[in-house]
Design a protein around this motif. Structure first.
Motif, PDB file in Angstrom:
ATOM      1  N   LEU A  50       0.827  -1.208  -0.081  1.00 25.80           N
ATOM      2  CA  LEU A  50       0.151  -0.030  -0.082  1.00 25.80           C
ATOM      3  C   LEU A  50       0.873   1.202  -0.032  1.00 25.80           C
ATOM      4  N   GLN A  51       1.809   1.451   0.813  1.00 25.04           N
ATOM      5  CA  GLN A  51       2.907   2.422   0.957  1.00 25.04           C
ATOM      6  C   GLN A  51       3.322   2.480  -0.702  1.00 25.04           C
ATOM      7  N   ARG A  52       3.867   1.501  -1.345  1.00 23.22           N
ATOM      8  CA  ARG A  52       4.512   1.497  -2.575  1.00 23.22           C
ATOM      9  C   ARG A  52       3.353   2.219  -3.579  1.00 23.22           C
ATOM     10  N   LYS A  53       2.184   1.792  -3.623  1.00 20.61           N
ATOM     11  CA  LYS A  53       0.936   2.257  -4.353  1.00 20.61           C
ATOM     12  C   LYS A  53       0.898   3.933  -4.115  1.00 20.61           C
ATOM     13  N   PHE A  54       0.911   4.351  -2.859  1.00 18.68           N
ATOM     14  CA  PHE A  54       0.895   5.753  -2.371  1.00 18.68           C
ATOM     15  C   PHE A  54       1.976   6.359  -3.426  1.00 18.68           C
ATOM     16  N   GLY A  58       2.205   9.304  -6.367  1.00 21.55           N
ATOM     17  CA  GLY A  58       2.555  10.725  -5.846  1.00 21.55           C
ATOM     18  C   GLY A  58       1.861  11.090  -4.607  1.00 21.55           C
ATOM     19  N   PHE A  59       1.722  10.338  -3.861  1.00 23.74           N
ATOM     20  CA  PHE A  59       0.864  10.820  -2.660  1.00 23.74           C
ATOM     21  C   PHE A  59       1.619  10.400  -1.279  1.00 23.74           C
ATOM     22  N   ALA A  60       2.821   9.970  -1.475  1.00 22.12           N
ATOM     23  CA  ALA A  60       3.883   9.637  -0.250  1.00 22.12           C
ATOM     24  C   ALA A  60       5.015  10.729  -0.066  1.00 22.12           C
ATOM     25  N   GLY A  61       5.000  11.052   1.075  1.00 25.46           N
ATOM     26  CA  GLY A  61       5.987  11.964   1.655  1.00 25.46           C
ATOM     27  C   GLY A  61       5.736  13.438   0.737  1.00 25.46           C
ATOM     28  N   LEU A  62       4.363  13.912   1.190  1.00 21.82           N
ATOM     29  CA  LEU A  62       3.977  15.230   0.537  1.00 21.82           C
ATOM     30  C   LEU A  62       4.691  16.151   0.772  1.00 21.82           C
ATOM     31  N   ALA A  63       5.026  16.484   2.001  1.00 24.07           N
ATOM     32  CA  ALA A  63       5.983  17.454   2.632  1.00 24.07           C
ATOM     33  C   ALA A  63       7.486  17.332   2.700  1.00 24.07           C
ATOM     34  N   ILE A  64       8.043  16.263   2.178  1.00 29.78           N
ATOM     35  CA  ILE A  64       9.295  15.756   2.244  1.00 29.78           C
ATOM     36  C   ILE A  64       9.928  16.273   0.687  1.00 29.78           C
ATOM     37  N   PRO A  65      10.992  16.829   0.850  1.00 32.48           N
ATOM     38  CA  PRO A  65      11.813  17.475  -0.468  1.00 32.48           C
ATOM     39  C   PRO A  65      11.796  16.304  -1.395  1.00 32.48           C
TER      40      PRO A  65
END
Length: 412
Positions: A50-54, A58-65
């Motif tokens: 699921l994390q890989r799907k996010f 393009g929805f993982a680490g939204l506020a990470i550079p």
């Protein structure tokens, strides 16, 4: 992507969530409950997928550079995503402590090589992190760590024990606080390291809780070799890292790095439903209890938002995060108590599909809300000393070399 407004992003996220994600299933989410080993490992594997799907969407680490695999957006974008996610599945095991505080600490203090090596792997679902922080004899005194790290050329040799690490048995990496100098006061002789959990010299023992849960773990480190390149921050400056580490832990409810949503849990049937099924809705005091619980939810949400805005803008000290930690702990205990009081006798025995399921169990486990993530007692100390300016309680060990600080029972 950086020019996308929060509202445009919200609409795009809403479409993806509703098209691609299933309903949230509390029985497969991370939590302190009794689950068969095979079922827990299957749930962990699904969270990785699921994390890989996010990540792929393009929805993982939204506020990470973006240079570390994130999207380079803002905390407001993450909050909007979390709001749209309500009721839908998400990879719970990658949020706390993997993304915060662990990844957050790496972003603050890690070397460029460490960030490039680990942050993208976390976001892709390849690494789940834990924090090796508490120790069997340390209680809430994190700075009193006696796990040792001794320099050996380009490596460090770690020996000691850590405890209350939720999920260590199925995780990959750990952020570990260790003592590197015994001849200075305790806060000045600490250093932070990162290490793979499953390696020679690391034994992980599961601890069975009163409800049958076995996610809490104790770890024994015996001559574990860690290269100096896996040190986080400066030697003997681990308390600087640790204070920021504690900040991220206290700000979990509104961290810009954490994906979470209001979600139904195994014991989270609406309190009004519990009251109706228990036949006590019209009894004196029931509605007041329901209203009190809802009020606590509203205050917690408003407080979290206020603290996040104030700290990010610099209007208030980052030590103000202790206010949120204290309120969450006390509110959690009170809400568990209210649920048990409203369910009354129905909380003692129930069928599997009953809305009362687990009310008594939650009541028995309620004090964990004041322990996990830093105790509420420590939060009170931070508030009194660092926010209100009250004098610090006398502590003779604050100036003694740590090796001279008495530990354990006095010997005659």
């Amino acid at each position: 992507m950086s020019a996308e407004t929060v509202e445009d992003f919200r609409l795009r996220a809403r479409r993806w969530i509703r098209a691609e994600l299933g309903a949230f299933r509390p029985e497969t989410a991370s939590g302190l409950r009794s689950v068969a080993r095979e079922a827990e490992l299957a749930a962990v594997a699904y969270d990785r997928e699921l994390q890989r799907k996010f990540y792929d969407a393009g929805f993982a680490g939204l506020a990470i550079p973006t240079r570390y695999g994130g999207r380079g957006l803002t905390g407001d974008h993450q909050r909007a995503f979390n709001e749209e996610l309500a009721g839908y599945e998400y990879p719970t095991r990658f949020q706390v402590p993997t993304l915060s505080p662990c990844a957050a600490v790496l972003l603050d203090f890690g070397t460029e090589e460490q960030k490039l090596r680990h942050i993208p792997a976390i976001l892709r679902g390849e690494e789940i992190w834990m924090q090796f922080l508490s120790e069997p004899g340390g209680g809430s005194d994190v700075a009193g760590a006696v796990t040792t790290a001794v320099r050996d050329g380009d490596d460090w040799i770690l020996n000691g024990a850590k405890i209350w690490t939720t999920g260590a048995w199925w995780s990959d990496w750990a952020l570990c606080l260790a003592r590197t100098d015994w001849d200075v006061p305790k806060h000045r002789g600490l250093t932070v390291f990162i290490l793979p959990i499953h390696q020679p010299g690391v034994q992980v023992h599961q601890i069975e809780m009163l409800n049958g849960a076995k996610d809490f773990c104790q770890e024994f480190l015996t001559d574990v070799r860690v290269p100096d390149t896996d040190r986080v921050g400066e030697v003997n400056d681990g308390w600087t890292v640790g204070r920021r580490w504690m900040f991220h832990e206290r700000m979990l409810a509104d961290s810009p790095y954490v994906t979470w949503s209001d979600r139904p849990g195994l014991t989270d049937a609406p309190l009004l439903d519990v009251a109706c099924r228990a036949g006590v809705l019209d009894e004196p005091g029931t509605r007041e209890l329901v209203g009190e619980s809802q009020m606590l939810d509203l205050v917690e949400t408003a407080l979290a938002g206020r603290l996040a805005t104030g700290i990010s803008s610099g209007a208030i000290s980052d030590q103000s995060a202790a206010l949120g930690r204290l309120f969450r702990g006390l509110a959690g205990v009170r809400q568990s108590t209210i649920r048990a009081e409203v369910a009354a006798g129905a909380a003692i025995a129930w069928s599997e599909d009953d809305v009362h399921a687990g009310a008594a169990e939650t009541f028995l486990m309620r004090q964990t809300a004041c322990i996990g993530g830093g105790t509420t007692e420590m939060a009170r100390n931070v508030i009194s000393e660092r926010l209100l300016g009250m004098p610090r309680e006398p502590s003779p060990d604050s100036t003694l070399p740590f090796r001279d600080v008495p530990r354990g029972p006095a010997r005659g």
